[in-house]
Design an enzyme around this catalytic site. Sequence first.
Site, short mmCIF file in Angstrom:
data_model
loop_
_atom_site.label_atom_id
_atom_site.label_comp_id
_atom_site.label_asym_id
_atom_site.label_seq_id
_atom_site.Cartn_x
_atom_site.Cartn_y
_atom_site.Cartn_z
CE LYS A 85 -4.43 0.32 2.28
NZ LYS A 85 -5.06 0.29 3.60
C1 E4P Z 1 -8.21 1.18 3.56
O1 E4P Z 1 -7.53 0.35 3.03
C2 E4P Z 1 -8.03 1.76 4.89
O2 E4P Z 1 -7.34 0.82 5.70
C3 E4P Z 1 -9.31 2.04 5.63
O3 E4P Z 1 -10.44 1.63 4.91
C4 E4P Z 1 -9.38 3.40 6.23
O4 E4P Z 1 -10.62 3.58 6.85
P1 E4P Z 1 -10.93 4.69 7.95
O5 E4P Z 1 -11.28 5.96 7.25
O6 E4P Z 1 -12.09 4.14 8.71
O7 E4P Z 1 -9.68 4.81 8.79
#
Ligand code: E4P
Length: 222
Positions: A85
């Site tokens: 990522k």
């Molecule tokens: C995506 O890959 C992220 O890990 C995640 O969905 C972030 O979500 P949040 O806005 O609830 O932190």
Amino acid sequence: MMQIYLDSANLEEIEEALSWGVISGITTNPTLMAKETGESAPLVEKICRMLGKNPVSVEVLSTAAEDMVKEAKRIANLSSNIVIKIPMGIEGLKAVYQLSQGGKGIKCNVTLVFSVNQAILAARAGAAYVSPFVGRLDDIGWDGVGLVKEMADIFAKHKIGAAIIAASIRHPRHVREVAAAGAHIATVPFSVLKQMVNHPLTDLGVERFLRDWAQARPEEVF
Ligand code: E4P
């Protein structure tokens, strides 16, 4: 058919969700990893083993492209099913471009995507996945699901191969709406996954079936 990933680094949640047979991948992020105890590398290795061949997204912490690439290679060495990522941005794009080159490129998931233009650039740089953050856009009064729909339409029109992971999912309605909008994947927290299962009429229905059976045929079992 839209796939469901679990947005979690928690082993108990992952084990439970996998046993339901509905999870095709895991996404983590530094916030989720930081909530867990122990060292990160062994945790990532465990999660990857649990997922078999299915993808596990693990985020880099470096901010310069060259460092991101080095870190990504170290993380990717932990297991063959790791997807790296990378946060959206110029350094992120450079890193994705380098990582995705060549025959044995490392798959990247460009995260923190909040606009169609960011998504197009991420895909052009070589991302295998792009992650629009639905809930965080809604939080500032924008339209998270609308972004997913626009991305899905443009990706389909231009035959862009990157998969859209609808992320930052806050409730079951988001899941339904991103599915209708054309997301390829929704990554959901365990709390939302549980909410997706439940419906009060299902519980009442089971209760009534069992009561009716017990009243009419208390002794009989199949
Ligand atoms: C995506 O890959 C992220 O890990 C995640 O969905 C972030 O979500 P949040 O806005 O609830 O932190």
